[in-house]
Design a protein around this motif. Structure first.
Motif, mmCIF file in Angstrom:
data_model
loop_
_atom_site.group_PDB
_atom_site.id
_atom_site.type_symbol
_atom_site.label_atom_id
_atom_site.label_comp_id
_atom_site.label_asym_id
_atom_site.label_seq_id
_atom_site.Cartn_x
_atom_site.Cartn_y
_atom_site.Cartn_z
ATOM 1 N N SER A 1 37.364 35.198 28.834
ATOM 2 C CA SER A 1 36.209 34.955 29.702
ATOM 3 C C SER A 1 36.436 35.441 31.131
ATOM 4 C CB SER A 1 35.865 33.460 29.719
ATOM 5 O OG SER A 1 36.963 32.704 30.228
ATOM 6 N N ALA A 2 37.509 36.210 31.356
ATOM 7 C CA ALA A 2 37.789 36.706 32.703
ATOM 8 C C ALA A 2 36.583 37.453 33.253
ATOM 9 C CB ALA A 2 39.009 37.626 32.682
ATOM 10 N N ARG A 3 36.333 37.258 34.547
ATOM 11 C CA ARG A 3 35.193 37.909 35.204
ATOM 12 C C ARG A 3 35.619 38.234 36.627
ATOM 13 N NH1 ARG A 3 30.104 36.536 37.797
ATOM 14 N NH2 ARG A 3 28.451 37.928 37.039
ATOM 15 N N GLY A 4 35.677 39.487 36.944
ATOM 16 C CA GLY A 4 36.120 39.917 38.265
ATOM 17 C C GLY A 4 36.637 41.337 38.196
ATOM 18 N N VAL A 5 37.656 41.632 38.992
ATOM 19 C CA VAL A 5 38.224 42.973 39.039
ATOM 20 C C VAL A 5 39.722 42.893 38.760
ATOM 21 C CG1 VAL A 5 38.694 44.978 40.503
ATOM 22 C CG2 VAL A 5 36.478 43.832 40.630
ATOM 23 N N VAL A 6 40.168 43.703 37.787
ATOM 24 C CA VAL A 6 41.580 43.799 37.429
ATOM 25 C C VAL A 6 42.197 44.927 38.248
ATOM 26 C CG1 VAL A 6 43.214 44.315 35.573
ATOM 27 C CG2 VAL A 6 41.155 42.947 35.102
ATOM 28 N N VAL A 7 43.359 44.649 38.854
ATOM 29 C CA VAL A 7 44.069 45.644 39.661
ATOM 30 C C VAL A 7 45.466 45.804 39.086
ATOM 31 C CG1 VAL A 7 44.852 46.303 41.954
ATOM 32 C CG2 VAL A 7 42.782 44.922 41.706
ATOM 33 N N ASP A 8 45.725 46.980 38.507
ATOM 34 C CA ASP A 8 47.019 47.272 37.885
ATOM 35 C C ASP A 8 47.778 48.228 38.798
ATOM 36 O OD1 ASP A 8 49.154 47.692 36.212
ATOM 37 O OD2 ASP A 8 48.062 48.935 34.788
ATOM 38 N N LEU A 9 48.895 47.756 39.335
ATOM 39 C CA LEU A 9 49.679 48.556 40.277
ATOM 40 C C LEU A 9 50.911 49.106 39.589
ATOM 41 C CD1 LEU A 9 50.128 49.553 43.175
ATOM 42 C CD2 LEU A 9 51.337 47.405 43.630
ATOM 43 N N GLY A 10 50.996 50.442 39.512
ATOM 44 C CA GLY A 10 52.184 51.104 39.004
ATOM 45 C C GLY A 10 52.940 51.750 40.142
ATOM 46 N N GLY A 11 53.845 52.632 39.802
ATOM 47 C CA GLY A 11 54.628 53.279 40.843
ATOM 48 C C GLY A 11 53.868 54.376 41.562
ATOM 49 N N SER A 12 53.054 55.158 40.802
ATOM 50 C CA SER A 12 52.377 56.315 41.370
ATOM 51 C C SER A 12 50.879 56.129 41.530
ATOM 52 C CB SER A 12 52.614 57.549 40.489
ATOM 53 O OG SER A 12 53.987 57.856 40.427
ATOM 54 N N ILE B 1 32.891 39.465 44.757
ATOM 55 C CA ILE B 1 33.911 39.469 43.715
ATOM 56 C C ILE B 1 34.579 38.096 43.674
ATOM 57 C CG2 ILE B 1 36.125 40.435 43.008
ATOM 58 C CD1 ILE B 1 35.174 43.098 44.110
ATOM 59 N N GLY B 2 34.393 37.406 42.561
ATOM 60 C CA GLY B 2 34.958 36.066 42.465
ATOM 61 C C GLY B 2 36.469 36.086 42.377
ATOM 62 N N ARG B 3 37.000 36.976 41.528
ATOM 63 C CA ARG B 3 38.442 36.965 41.299
ATOM 64 C C ARG B 3 38.989 38.383 41.256
ATOM 65 N NH1 ARG B 3 37.058 32.817 37.464
ATOM 66 N NH2 ARG B 3 37.885 30.794 38.129
ATOM 67 N N LEU B 4 40.178 38.512 41.811
ATOM 68 C CA LEU B 4 41.028 39.666 41.535
ATOM 69 C C LEU B 4 42.091 39.219 40.555
ATOM 70 C CD1 LEU B 4 41.871 41.462 44.917
ATOM 71 C CD2 LEU B 4 40.217 42.138 43.178
ATOM 72 N N TYR B 5 42.263 39.957 39.476
ATOM 73 C CA TYR B 5 43.331 39.716 38.517
ATOM 74 C C TYR B 5 44.389 40.789 38.744
ATOM 75 C CZ TYR B 5 39.913 36.754 36.135
ATOM 76 O OH TYR B 5 38.996 35.778 35.822
ATOM 77 N N LEU B 6 45.568 40.389 39.188
ATOM 78 C CA LEU B 6 46.610 41.339 39.565
ATOM 79 C C LEU B 6 47.594 41.523 38.414
ATOM 80 C CD1 LEU B 6 47.322 40.258 43.260
ATOM 81 C CD2 LEU B 6 45.605 41.855 42.366
ATOM 82 N N VAL B 7 47.839 42.780 38.061
ATOM 83 C CA VAL B 7 48.690 43.137 36.929
ATOM 84 C C VAL B 7 49.822 44.027 37.419
ATOM 85 C CG1 VAL B 7 48.779 44.461 34.772
ATOM 86 C CG2 VAL B 7 46.798 43.005 35.263
ATOM 87 N N GLY B 8 51.054 43.697 37.035
ATOM 88 C CA GLY B 8 52.189 44.550 37.371
ATOM 89 C C GLY B 8 53.321 43.785 38.036
#
Length: 515
Positions: A154-165, A218-225
């Motif tokens: 049910s996630a609602r927002g923006v996913v931010v996936d941070l890699g090296g490049s 934007i209610g939520r940022l979902y941070l990945v990495g």
């Protein structure tokens, strides 16, 4: 291998994955392996098959630095190439020994953008048999978003996936990824920028409206990495946070801004003094991570920031799942898996959850779901010594990889299960995570646990009894009504648990009534 219900992603193309052994006898569905060849690290994850919340059977990461020279030369780092090939040879052998049915290889920004990336993929295939699918930036964004949905449908927002490049962003709503983008905003490229946060804000400005479309603010940022997880460890340490679980750790937008300010100026010594367990290489990168977070907050202004322990690899796994599995509730599916492996009688947990909901009408659907999860876990610590069952039940909930529950939900479920095994005393010095709950919530959780204890005593943890029993509450007293199938299960231990439950409900006990 074409997966039922899969989309247009990686695993639907049999040519994109190396096939291994058939499942062993008794293995319900073939195991899925994912190789993620990223800019900093190369990782192998092997998931069990046939589960909505599959356990991770094996997980290994090697820091290869494949993209270390990309910004300077446009090519993959020579030493990184050598180390990556060595890691992938080992990963192919490990996957075969674990009888992985399908091994999906994913290459991300460094290989995608390097002039020698295609040649390197061909060399990997020759030496290891692993075919690396070079994901586009939009693929990366989508798969990372699916990784968040793997744990939180049910996630609602923006996913931010941070890699090296690179840094990928993708809106999620309605249980699916929408409007993914990729940006060249990875730490390996931003390190030389005069003002990384300003550069990030400028790069994201053209996309901000699309990312927030349909969401309002934007209610939520979902941070990945890994970089974001390191920041979360620092945040927890600074706040004295009582639960050391990274997944679903959440802070307000204001708290995230404060964290970004502190980290931007922190020295390695400042961070090491917090005893966070963050690796030395990550510690050195934290000031830049603070700049990255500041830029995101400037551009998107979220109300809340949530850390996801899942990402691209789980997104690939979700894409391979049958549609019937994907539709299941990940929390209840995980608890059902634990029951299947650990309880004395599979199926009793569902009856126990129904019993709990009937005994204590839930405040809302979220509490009803927690109650059903508690029922599924209500007889899973029986092999532990009686003196340690309450602690084992608490640890099962507060330190394992169950998902879609939140930290407060973990505390409620853990306290209920501890009370099911007899621990009704609350001691925040001994169990700091109780600080996530107010006194009323703690009382409610303990009452849930005592109701579970009563149900287990009445049914002797066997199916077929609780459906023939019901609790009656006239506002002053509780009585337990037993039908013909349950009548023979009446006894002193049941009366004792009934009295305990009645006291917690501020009622007297009127005992057992046969009907």
């Amino acid at each position: 291998m074409e997966a039922e219900g899969a989309g247009t992603g990686l695993l639907v193309d049999p040519a994109a994955a190396r096939s291994f052994a058939e499942p062993e006898p008794g293995q319900r569905v073939g195991r899925i392996g994912v190789v993620d060849a990223g800019s900093n690290s190369v990782r192998l994850v092997i998931f069990e098959g046939g589960s909505r919340s599959p356990a991770t059977l094996y997980n290994e990461k090697v820091l290869c630095g494949l993209g270390a020279a990309l910004a300077r030369t446009g090519r993959l780092d020579p030493e990184g190439r050598t180390r990556t090939l060595g890691a992938l040879r080992r990963f192919a052998a490990i996957a075969e020994r674990h009888r992985v049915s399908t091994l999906a290889g994913v290459a991300t920004a460094a290989i995608r953008e390097a002039t020698d990336g295609a040649a390197f993929c061909a060399e990997v295939a020759r030496q290891t048999g692993i075919r690396l699918h070079v994901a586009s930036g939009e693929d990366e964004a989508r798969l990372a978003a699916q990784g968040v949905l793997f744990g939180n449908p049910s996630a609602r927002g923006v996913v931010v996936d941070l890699g090296g490049s690179s840094m990928e962003l993708c809106r999620v709503e309605g249980g699916r990824p929408v409007a993914g983008i990729t940006t060249p905003l990875g730490p390996q490229r931003l390190g030389a920028a005069r003002d990384p946060a300003a550069a990030i804000a400028a790069a994201l400005a053209p996309h901000a409206e699309g990312l927030s479309a349909g969401l309002g603010r934007i209610g939520r940022l979902y941070l990945v990495g890994g970089t974001w997880r390191a920041l979360a460890r620092i945040s927890m340490a600074r706040a004295g946070y009582p639960l050391r679980v990274i997944h679903e750790y959440a802070v307000s937008g204001g708290e995230a801004r404060d964290l970004a300010r502190w980290v931007r100026k922190a020295t390695p010594e400042d961070i090491e003094a917090l005893d966070t367990g963050v690796a030395e290489a990550r510690v050195r990168a934290m000031p830049l991570a603070g700049q990255l977070l500041r830029g995101l907050l400037m551009a998107l202004d979220p109300a809340e920031v949530v850390i996801s322990g899942f990402g691209l690899r789980e997104g690939v796994c979700l894409e391979a799942m049958a549609g019937s599995l994907r539709a299941r509730d990940p929390l209840l599916a995980a608890c059902a898996d634990v029951e299947r492996l650990s309880a004395r009688a599979e199926g009793f947990g569902t009856e126990l959850g129904d019993w709990l909901v009937a005994c204590m009408p839930p405040a809302d659907a979220a509490e009803a779901r927690l109650m059903r999860a508690a029922g599924l876990l209500g007889d899973t610590a029986w092999r532990t010594h009686p003196d340690h069952r309450a602690e084992a039940a608490w640890q099962t909930v507060t330190r394992t990889t169950i998902t879609d529950i939140g930290h407060r939900g973990r505390a409620v479920l853990g306290l209920a299960l501890a009370a099911r095994y007899g621990r009704t005393k609350r001691d925040r010095d001994e169990t700091p995570a109780l600080g996530l709950l107010d006194a009323q919530s703690q009382e409610r959780a303990i009452a849930m646990g005592v109701a579970l204890r009563l149900g287990c005593a009445l049914a002797a943890c066997t199916p077929g009894i609780l459906h023939d029993a019901r609790m009656e509450d006239d506002g002053e007293a509780l009585s337990l009504h037993l039908g013909p199938h349950a009548a023979e299960m009446a006894g002193e231990s049941v009366l004792k648990r009934l009295g305990q439950f009645a006291r917690l409900q501020r009622r007297r006990s009127d005992g057992i009534v046969m009907r």
